[in-house]
Scaffold this motif. Structure first.
Motif, PDB file in Angstrom:
ATOM      1  N   ASP A 328      16.300  -1.337  12.023  1.00 36.09           N
ATOM      2  CA  ASP A 328      15.033  -0.668  11.354  1.00 36.09           C
ATOM      3  C   ASP A 328      15.270   0.025  10.057  1.00 36.09           C
ATOM      4  O   ASP A 328      15.936   0.521   9.412  1.00 36.09           O
ATOM      5  CB  ASP A 328      14.310   0.800  11.793  1.00 36.09           C
ATOM      6  CG  ASP A 328      12.796   1.329  11.450  1.00 36.09           C
ATOM      7  OD1 ASP A 328      12.702   0.900  10.422  1.00 36.09           O
ATOM      8  OD2 ASP A 328      12.603   1.873  12.212  1.00 36.09           O
ATOM      9  N   ASP A 331      12.531   3.173   8.362  1.00 36.10           N
ATOM     10  CA  ASP A 331      12.316   4.229   9.319  1.00 36.10           C
ATOM     11  C   ASP A 331      13.875   4.703   8.777  1.00 36.10           C
ATOM     12  O   ASP A 331      14.193   5.912   9.573  1.00 36.10           O
ATOM     13  CB  ASP A 331      11.512   4.440   9.935  1.00 36.10           C
ATOM     14  CG  ASP A 331       9.874   4.325  10.079  1.00 36.10           C
ATOM     15  OD1 ASP A 331       9.427   4.868   8.341  1.00 36.10           O
ATOM     16  OD2 ASP A 331       9.145   4.176  10.427  1.00 36.10           O
ATOM     17  N   GLY A 332      14.489   3.134   9.699  1.00 37.08           N
ATOM     18  CA  GLY A 332      15.637   4.061  10.237  1.00 37.08           C
ATOM     19  C   GLY A 332      16.535   5.063   9.008  1.00 37.08           C
ATOM     20  O   GLY A 332      16.571   4.395   7.395  1.00 37.08           O
ATOM     21  N   ARG A 433      15.746   6.129  18.380  1.00 36.04           N
ATOM     22  CA  ARG A 433      15.525   7.267  16.933  1.00 36.04           C
ATOM     23  C   ARG A 433      14.597   8.327  17.547  1.00 36.04           C
ATOM     24  O   ARG A 433      15.417   8.826  18.417  1.00 36.04           O
ATOM     25  CB  ARG A 433      13.599   6.695  17.390  1.00 36.04           C
ATOM     26  CG  ARG A 433      12.723   6.304  16.618  1.00 36.04           C
ATOM     27  CD  ARG A 433      11.407   6.638  16.417  1.00 36.04           C
ATOM     28  NE  ARG A 433      10.120   5.771  18.130  1.00 36.04           N
ATOM     29  CZ  ARG A 433      10.168   4.697  17.304  1.00 36.04           C
ATOM     30  NH1 ARG A 433       9.712   4.238  16.087  1.00 36.04           N
ATOM     31  NH2 ARG A 433       9.236   3.776  17.754  1.00 36.04           N
ATOM     32  N   GLN A 434      15.370   9.004  16.243  1.00 35.42           N
ATOM     33  CA  GLN A 434      15.925  10.643  16.570  1.00 35.42           C
ATOM     34  C   GLN A 434      14.876  11.420  16.660  1.00 35.42           C
ATOM     35  O   GLN A 434      15.216  12.515  17.047  1.00 35.42           O
ATOM     36  CB  GLN A 434      17.136  10.800  15.255  1.00 35.42           C
ATOM     37  CG  GLN A 434      17.958   9.852  15.161  1.00 35.42           C
ATOM     38  CD  GLN A 434      19.161   9.058  13.782  1.00 35.42           C
ATOM     39  OE1 GLN A 434      18.378   8.547  13.322  1.00 35.42           O
ATOM     40  NE2 GLN A 434      19.799   9.733  13.752  1.00 35.42           N
ATOM     41  N   ARG A 439       8.966   9.959  18.302  1.00 34.03           N
ATOM     42  CA  ARG A 439       9.656   9.697  19.923  1.00 34.03           C
ATOM     43  C   ARG A 439       8.646   9.827  20.844  1.00 34.03           C
ATOM     44  O   ARG A 439       7.948   9.000  21.366  1.00 34.03           O
ATOM     45  CB  ARG A 439      11.134   9.792  20.379  1.00 34.03           C
ATOM     46  CG  ARG A 439      11.238   8.827  21.137  1.00 34.03           C
ATOM     47  CD  ARG A 439      13.277   9.156  21.348  1.00 34.03           C
ATOM     48  NE  ARG A 439      13.073  10.437  22.582  1.00 34.03           N
ATOM     49  CZ  ARG A 439      13.910  11.295  21.537  1.00 34.03           C
ATOM     50  NH1 ARG A 439      14.725  10.452  21.371  1.00 34.03           N
ATOM     51  NH2 ARG A 439      14.237  12.575  21.622  1.00 34.03           N
ATOM     52  N   SER A 444       9.724   5.075  23.008  1.00 33.53           N
ATOM     53  CA  SER A 444      11.190   4.541  22.847  1.00 33.53           C
ATOM     54  C   SER A 444      11.210   3.069  22.846  1.00 33.53           C
ATOM     55  O   SER A 444      11.648   3.029  23.991  1.00 33.53           O
ATOM     56  CB  SER A 444      12.071   5.731  23.734  1.00 33.53           C
ATOM     57  OG  SER A 444      13.233   4.332  23.044  1.00 33.53           O
TER      58      SER A 444
END
Lengths: 467, 246
Positions: A328, A331-332, A433-434, A439, A444
């Motif tokens: 990603d 957004d990563g 996803r953190q 999420r 997810s």
């Protein structure tokens, strides 16, 4: 023992014999029916009368052993076998249509079409090799296509199953098969290397794109042995417009040393599906064959073609996976992307023949009409490709092992899954996803990928401090 | 009918029990013993008693060279094996020794032959180590399938109608159809002292209707089996080799 003569109307083990479809040198083919089976069926009966080639019997025994084991869309389904004590036969699904042999008068085919065909055959071979079988007779007349498009491999009489006795192993003093398509190592008695099939597919692709067989039509052992030291003319010599990437693919398949070919059929299929990403080497541009010095060295330095003692097919396939990592780029977090990179690096370090496909999903809105250009007029697609390459650069991978892909989709998980299926991906690496709020709102991606993927999935989550 | 075939148990109670349990779970209905119940291992009495009980229930058995050695002193063996034989002889009762002595060298059942070493001269205890050895055995019998052991390494040979041979090292748990058009020699691995590099106990299943043979491997408590060998003062090497399957 008197054998029942096969003719229309006769019933053999519940199968009613219909018309004779084909009468060949090794076997006759009959259309048969059985009330409880709802697909068109074919009964193959070997010629076994006195004086027939013993090869016909042994090849038939190999088919009896192998066909019932095979599964999937790339082989004919097997319904029954009968042995030599009564009436030897196999009953398989009748694949409608003609073999690829029928296309020979049209050669050379347009490059795009030939590659599409070769890609389908490579996918079929990948599936076959995964089932521990090496076909050993890949040529136009052993390839058919389903209406749905998949290639179907037929005729397993010369095949080798790594978990079954090889009945052909000592049967023939000379290598048995179709001379123009036979891999050089076969001439040295090697029957357990799946890359022999990739060589044959290379011959087919060369032939279909140039109209010329790379090693001619020789049938003599002496003529066949030349391929142990003499490389074919590069296709570009025959056709100046031959695409360099295609020559790269074909000549890699036709490498004399199996180890210099594609490690797996999946990797070959991958390149045929992504020609723009093929790393071109010296092979791509050549217009001449190897210089005589090289050829002579090959010919007179015995043992230049290294015969590996025993190839473990499953281990070889497992050592050459296609690994896809989903990144990603928007957004990563750096933390997650770093963790993904470390995981990918660990896998690639242990498997030198593995290749890495970096995948990013450019999310499309469900309703809005997306534009390829953002507000500043920049091409989003290109931006993402640049970001993926940037992510991968610390891995310092040889370009031939790395590809980057931006997929445009509404649902990222589905796009990743579809990519994995279409490209025979063996292992997906995806980040969790953190942000728990996001999420719960979006669902997810990693959970869906992990539960639905056709292969192994590693979900990466950076260590969080204990809360 | 599904047959469970055991060879070269060699008084290894733990391996034998594990194989019996595995065969039962996989639905075996009948047991065939290819000899060498004793020698090397620490539990000859239990092994022989268990065999006698199973034979009373319908199992069949042939004699191996170690079975013969405990009953007659004429067999020559390496020092470790000889030490184990002499120890075993002292442990077995007269009835147990008689049971071993009276076992036949070969048994035929339908189109199958059971023999400990090979078919050409069973009393000479020759090993099947190569394709020519296998050919010699296959030529000596009309049986469709010969089952033997003795060498402690699983293998599968075939001979075609034109006397062409094939050899193969079977993969565990992959069934192989023994086609009717040729003769087969199925060499079993050893239950109690595997020597092919895999310490797991070896036996085979054979389905008489589908003609499929499945070579099986069963992990067992090697520590306990090795401890029995040491407790009884048998040569250490006999215990050590169980851990590596050599």
């Amino acid at each position: 023992m008197a054998r029942p003569s096969v003719q229309p109307g006769v019933v053999i083990d519940g199968f009613k014999v219909g018309e004779r479809l084909h009468s060949g040198g090794m076997a006759t083919l009959w259309s048969v029916t059985r009330p409880d089976i709802n697909v068109p069926l074919l009964m193959k009966i070997p010629r076994i009368s006195e004086g027939e080639d013993p090869a016909a019997i042994v090849s038939f025994e190999m088919e009896q052993l192998i066909l019932p084991r095979l599964k999937g869309p790339h082989v004919p389904a097997c319904f029954a076998t009968g042995d030599f004590a009564h009436q030897a036969y196999v009953v398989i699904e009748l694949i409608p249509g003609q073999t690829l042999y029928r296309r020979l008068p049209e050669l050379p085919l347009p490059y795009g079409e030939a590659c599409l065909i070769a890609g389908k055959i490579a996918a079929a071979l990948a599936d076959l090799h995964r089932q521990n079988v090496i076909h050993h007779d890949i040529k136009p007349s052993s390839i058919m296509f389903r209406d749905s498009g998949e290639a179907v491999l037929i005729d397993f009489g010369l095949s080798h199953h790594t978990q079954l006795p090889d009945l052909l192993q000592e049967e023939f003093r000379l290598p048995y098969g179709t001379a123009p398509y036979m891999a050089p190592e076969r001439l040295l008695g090697v029957r357990d290397d799946p890359r022999s099939d990739l060589f044959s597919l290379g011959v087919l692709l060369y032939f279909f794109t140039t109209g010329v067989r790379p090693f001619g039509e020789t049938e003599t052992l002496r003529g066949m042995r030349r391929r142990l030291w003499r490389d074919p003319h590069p296709p570009r010599k025959l056709k100046p417009d031959y695409p360099p990437w295609l020559q790269e693919v074909v000549m890699r398949c036709l490498e004399i040393e199996p180890a210099s070919r594609y490690p797996t059929a999946s990797q070959l299929a991958f390149d045929l599906a992504h020609p723009d990403q093929i790393k071109l080497t010296a092979r791509a541009e050549r217009i001449k064959r190897d210089p005589l010095m090289t050829v002579w060295r090959r010919r007179f330095n015995q043992g230049l073609l290294q015969v590996e003692r025993k190839v473990d097919v499953a281990a070889q396939l497992a050592s050459s996976p296609i690994v896809a990592v989903a990144i990603d780029t928007v957004d990563g977090t750096d933390e997650l992307n770093g963790a993904l990179r470390r995981t990918a690096a660990r896998i690639l370090e242990t498997l030198p023949a593995a290749r890495l496909a970096c995948v990013n999903v450019l999310k499309l809105g469900r309703i809005t009409i997306d534009r390829t250009l953002d507000e500043q007029g920049q091409n989003k697609h290109v931006d993402r490709l640049v970001a993926l390459k940037h992510w991968a650069s610390p891995l310092k991978l040889n370009e031939s092992r790395l590809t980057v892909h931006v997929l445009e989709a509404i649902d990222p998980a589905s796009a990743i899954l579809e990519f994995a299926r279409a490209n025979h991906v063996d292992h997906i690496i995806v980040g969790a996803r953190q942000d728990s709020f996001v999420r719960s709102l979006l669902g997810s991606v990693s959970a869906k990928v992990a539960s639905e993927a056709p292969c192994t999935v590693t979900v990466v989550r950076p260590q969080r401090p204990a809360g | 009918m599904l047959l469970a075939i055991f060879s070269d148990i060699h008084a290894n109670r733990q391996a034998f029990s594990a194989c019996l349990e595995s065969a039962r779970t996989r639905g075996a209905r009948r047991i065939i013993f290819l000899g060498d119940f004793v020698g090397y291992g620490g539990d000859p009495e239990w092994t022989v008693d268990t065999a006698i009980r199973l034979i009373a229930d319908g199992a069949v058995a042939v004699r191996g060279n170690h079975d013969q050695a405990v009953t007659s002193a004429s067999e020559s063996m390496n020092p470790d094996a000889q030490a184990a034989i002499e120890w075993t002889r002292g442990r077995l009762s007269a009835a147990q020794r008689r049971f071993l002595a009276e076992l036949p060298l070969t048994l035929e059942e339908d189109d199958r032959l059971y023999v400990h070493s090979e078919a050409s001269s069973p009393q000479r205890w020759r090993y099947v180590q190569s394709t020519p050895d296998a050919a010699r055995s296959l030529i000596a019998t009309p049986a469709h399938v010969t089952f033997c052991g003795h060498i402690h390494r699983p293998a599968l040979y075939s001979m075609s109608a034109t006397a062409k041979m094939t050899s193969f090292v079977p993969t565990a748990h992959v069934p192989i159809q023994l086609l009717r058009g040729r003769q087969w020699l199925a060499v079993l691995g050893s239950v109690g002292q595997p020597r092919d590099g895999d310490p797991a106990a070896a036996y085979a299943l054979y389905d008489t209707s589908s003609r499929e043979i499945t070579y099986c491997r069963v992990p067992y408590d090697v520590d306990a089996a090795a401890a029995r060998i040491r407790e009884n003062g048998l040569p250490d090497r006999l215990a050590d080799r169980l851990f590596v399957g050599r």
